[in-house]
Design a protein around this motif. Structure first.
Motif, mmCIF file in Angstrom:
data_model
loop_
_atom_site.group_PDB
_atom_site.id
_atom_site.type_symbol
_atom_site.label_atom_id
_atom_site.label_comp_id
_atom_site.label_asym_id
_atom_site.label_seq_id
_atom_site.Cartn_x
_atom_site.Cartn_y
_atom_site.Cartn_z
ATOM 1 N N UNK A 23 -66.749 -47.853 -33.006
ATOM 2 C CA UNK A 23 -68.194 -47.754 -32.865
ATOM 3 C C UNK A 23 -68.924 -49.041 -33.184
ATOM 4 N N UNK A 24 -68.186 -50.149 -33.268
ATOM 5 C CA UNK A 24 -68.835 -51.422 -33.572
ATOM 6 C C UNK A 24 -69.374 -52.106 -32.322
ATOM 7 N N UNK A 25 -69.052 -51.549 -31.161
ATOM 8 C CA UNK A 25 -69.609 -52.061 -29.906
ATOM 9 C C UNK A 25 -70.320 -50.912 -29.210
ATOM 10 N N UNK A 26 -71.442 -51.233 -28.527
ATOM 11 C CA UNK A 26 -72.164 -50.185 -27.807
ATOM 12 C C UNK A 26 -71.665 -50.055 -26.380
ATOM 13 N N UNK A 27 -71.343 -51.212 -25.805
ATOM 14 C CA UNK A 27 -71.052 -51.239 -24.375
ATOM 15 C C UNK A 27 -69.778 -52.028 -24.153
ATOM 16 N N UNK A 28 -68.883 -51.444 -23.376
ATOM 17 C CA UNK A 28 -67.646 -52.144 -23.059
ATOM 18 C C UNK A 28 -67.599 -52.426 -21.567
ATOM 19 N N UNK A 29 -67.609 -53.715 -21.225
ATOM 20 C CA UNK A 29 -67.466 -54.099 -19.820
ATOM 21 C C UNK A 29 -65.978 -54.291 -19.564
ATOM 22 N N UNK A 30 -65.479 -53.673 -18.496
ATOM 23 C CA UNK A 30 -64.031 -53.700 -18.291
ATOM 24 C C UNK A 30 -63.687 -53.696 -16.817
ATOM 25 N N UNK A 31 -62.487 -54.105 -16.518
ATOM 26 C CA UNK A 31 -61.959 -53.911 -15.167
ATOM 27 C C UNK A 31 -61.245 -52.560 -15.173
#
Ligand code: ADP
Ligand code: MG
Length: 726
Positions: free
Chosen positions: A575-583
């Motif tokens: 939960x330390x990141x809000x948004x994960x950009x990924x392939x």
């Protein structure tokens, strides 16, 4: 005929022989099993007044005019008429002699596709045949173009060479087959060769042994093999449109007969494989339940009924002295990992090691984390072997595997490598079967061979395959199915949005994240290239960071180092990141229950199965989840249909069926990589009823005609070695 080389036929010299070989045709039998793709109807003459655009037809007419048109592309235009209608023949390649031969009054027979030309209906480069002049009229040359023959002659459209033909022949008596061909091998020669082979077959139907007794085929209303082949190669003219359709759709009994033979041959090969497996030994892994009980007590949830049932099936297999070969089917999120962990614990209780293999580094990391979380409290040592480990670090890991300190080893295909040795491997678990081939599957098993005993094998797949298809496609495996999702799952609302509304979507991500939802932003690319995929994700991340400065945004793709990727994933999970950009690397296995919003950019580029896998990354917790398909218009019809299905259907099973309807079995199972059987003619979905019949027939043949088994397998699988390794 399986012994007679094609070189025995008239007209097969070294060149033709080499080209036939390219098509896999070495013997007369091969030639007979090289079936037409489709048929042309040259059995009837079509009046020029009744032409329909796009139809391939045979017509006759008299040349009334021939001229060279000087348009954008120079072409020879010949107008023919038959008293009621007219047609334009157009040639872009032509010779002087051809022009001269096309003088008015000449009668031509043509075969080709009718098209709408600028002024009138046309045929471009039709096959041409020059007919004899009606009585009383003489033509100066009395020959066809470029031909010395006195009567009519056919002109092969591709070579421009004349082929001699009888005077004003009747239209064909049978449909004309079109074969799969290769460069330098014309339809005419394929026809001439199959004519010879069929001729032999007709005179001596015993030349091609029918290994399947009539008592097995007759109840299914399937014809004898020789008759089926004769019909498929040269269908009768009088059969009409219905037959042509049945032939094209491959539902005709003649075609079904061959599909049946092929499926039967595969069944027999699989039986042989199974029998061989029955003769193999595997360690008996009973276990005392101690570890399994402890994990069960520690889990924050109860196993579902389906999970428990599957575990019982696996447990019973592991207690047998024969190697388990089990395929575990379970939709995305159905909880296969915990089943794998429980199975592993039984093996550990019995004192053996477990290998768990995933198709990607990222997925193997995810498995490692899940297993660590469950197994470390039980003081079980895990090892992770990836392609990235090298030098002394790698040597140390290998040593721990070899001396048995590491009880559970997680990795990718790196586990196949020869240098990896296990002390006492008891079970191999392979996740996402569809990415591994049969060969790899077998090779890892051999790796664990010790004192003649080989490890058990459990293969897990989230590729939802309809059961009927799985049965014939993975016939050498036993099946277990988790057909129930863990309770409390909320449905995922799926919405398609055109990318003109991207700003709105970004605003929605912003709002969602502020409410505490975590979000995936998935970038897709058509190209398989890792580098391009990575670049697309980098760009998207940069753009989102600029536009959403308040959010904590992470990035993962295939080009990021394993360690860094693992820490980004861990941060997202914590939960330390809000948004994960990924392939699409996150397609399989990633498990973050708090993530409840997913944006998929350009979803129109992906197949249904992949979209379903991706979407399965959300909807894992108890919050309502949303999946936004941010597409780029205009959509093709197929893409629109895919997105519609995804919006309507939640069940992987139903999506798989829809996928199957749209694409056919071969593609759903994947073509080259799949561990599934590749059929030449049969289609396990279309021919599902036959598949069942083939299983019964296999029983009968093995008992009553055992000496027919090998020749039948050889006929259909002769030059393949899929099953040769056991
Ligand atoms: P998949 O079958 O797609 O591999 P996972 O094994 O990743 O699914 O499980 C999905 C999620 O469901 C995980 O968070 C897992 O811990 C959870 N889960 C598994 N079994 C149950 C269960 N019986 N009840 C509740 N949650 C479960
Ligand atoms: Mg999984």
């Amino acid at each position: 005929m399986d012994q007679i080389p094609v070189e025995q036929l008239k007209g097969v010299g070294p060149r033709i022989s080499e080209r036939l070989q390219r098509l896999g045709i070495l013997t007369l039998q091969d030639l007979l099993f090289h079936l037409p793709l489709r048929y042309q109807d040259r059995t009837r003459l079509r009046p020029l007044a009744d032409l329909v655009i796009h139809e391939e037809v045979l017509v006759e007419g008299e040349v009334v005019d021939a001229q060279i048109a000087q348009g954008r592309r120079r072409s020879l235009k010949i107008r023919i008429e038959d008293g009621r209608g007219a047609l334009l023949l157009r040639f872009f390649y032509f010779t002087r002699t051809q022009i001269e031969a096309m003088r008015p009054g000449r009668r031509l027979r043509c075969f080709g596709e009718v098209r709408q030309g600028p002024q009138m209906l046309e045929m471009v480069h039709p096959e041409l045949q020059s007919l004899e002049q009606p009585a009383g009229q003489t033509d100066g040359s009395a020959t066809g173009p470029e031909s010395g023959s006195a009567s009519g002659s056919a002109i092969d459209p591709t070579t421009g060479q004349a082929v001699s033909a009888p005077a004003n022949p009747e239209p064909a008596g049978r449909l004309t087959p079109i074969y799969p061909a290769t460069e330098g091998l014309q339809q005419t020669s394929l026809r001439a060769l199959t004519d010879q082979a069929l001729d032999r077959l007709q005179h001596d139907s015993a030349a091609l042994k029918d290994w399947i007794p009539t008592s097995l085929t007759a109840p299914l209303q399937l014809p004898a093999l020789a008759n089926a082949l004769l019909l498929l190669h040269r269908p009768p003219a009088d059969a009409g449109a219905e037959l042509t359709t049945a032939l094209l759709e491959r539902s005709h009994p003649a075609f079904q007969r061959l599909a049946f033979d092929e499926m039967l041959a595969h069944q027999l090969a699989l039986r042989r494989l199974r029998r061989a497996r029955g003769a193999q030994r595997a360690p008996v892994l009973r276990g005392d339940n101690s570890l399994r009980e402890r994990l069960r007590a520690q889990l924050p949830f109860q196993l579902t009924g389906a999970q428990q049932r599957v575990l019982d099936e696996i447990a019973a297999d592991l207690e047998q002295p024969r190697p388990m070969m089990r395929l575990l089917l379970g939709d995305v999120g159905s909880g296969k990992t915990v089943v794998a962990a429980m199975a592993a614990l039984q093996v550990l209780e019995a004192g053996h090691q477990v290998a768990l293999m995933a198709p990607t580094e990222l997925l193997s990391e995810q498995h490692l984390q899940s297993l660590q979380q469950w197994l470390e409290p039980l003081r079980i040592e895990l090892a992770w072997l990836s392609g990235r480990h090298s030098g002394s670090e790698r040597a140390l890991i290998l040593e721990r595997i070899a001396d048995g300190q590491a009880r559970v080893v997680v990795g990718t295909h790196a586990l196949f490598q020869a240098e990896v040795r296990f002390a006492e491997l008891g079970l191999v678990i392979i996740d996402e079967q569809h990415r591994f081939g049969v060969h790899q599957r077998l090779s890892l098993r051999e790796k664990g061979e010790r004192d003649g005993a080989i490890p058990h094998q459990l293969i897990m797949t989230a590729t939802p395959i309809p059961r009927s298809l799985a049965m014939s496609a993975y016939g050498d495996l036993d099946l277990s199915e988790i057909d129930e999702l863990p309770p409390g799952r909320k449905p995922i609302a799926t919405v398609a949005v055109p990318d003109s509304r991207r700003d709105e979507v970004i605003e929605r991500v912003h709002a969602g994240c502020r409410e505490g939802r975590q979000t995936y932003w998935v970038c897709t690319l058509v190209e398989e290239s890792d580098a391009l995929q990575a670049q697309a994700a980098e760009d998207a991340a940069a753009d989102l960071r600029e536009r959403l400065p308040g959010l904590r945004i992470g990035l993962v793709h295939g080009r990021i180092k394993a360690q860094e990727r693992a820490s980004v994933m861990a941060a997202f999970k914590a939960g330390e990141l809000d948004l994960l950009v990924a392939t699409t690397v996150i397609e399989v296995g990633v498990d973050v229950p708090n993530a409840s919003l997913m944006i998929i950019e350009n979803p129109e580029r992906l197949g249904l199965a992949q979209l379903h896998q991706l979407r399965g990354r959300v909807g894992r917790g108890s919050i309502d989840s949303v999946c936004l398909l941010l597409y780029h218009p205009p959509l093709t019809r197929a893409a629109r249909e895919r997105l519609d299905i995804l919006r309507r259907e939640a069940s992987g099973f139903r999506i798989a069926e829809a996928d199957l309807r749209m694409r056919g079995a071969g593609e759903v199972l994947g073509t080259r990589q799949a561990g599934a059987i590749q059929f030449r003619l049969a289609d396990p979905m279309r021919d599902a009823a036959l598949a069942l019949a083939a299983r019964h027939a296999a029983d009968r043949l093995l008992v009553d005609w055992p000496d027919h088994v090998e020749p039948l397998i050889r006929r259909w699988l002769g030059r393949r070695d899929d099953y040769g390794h056991v």
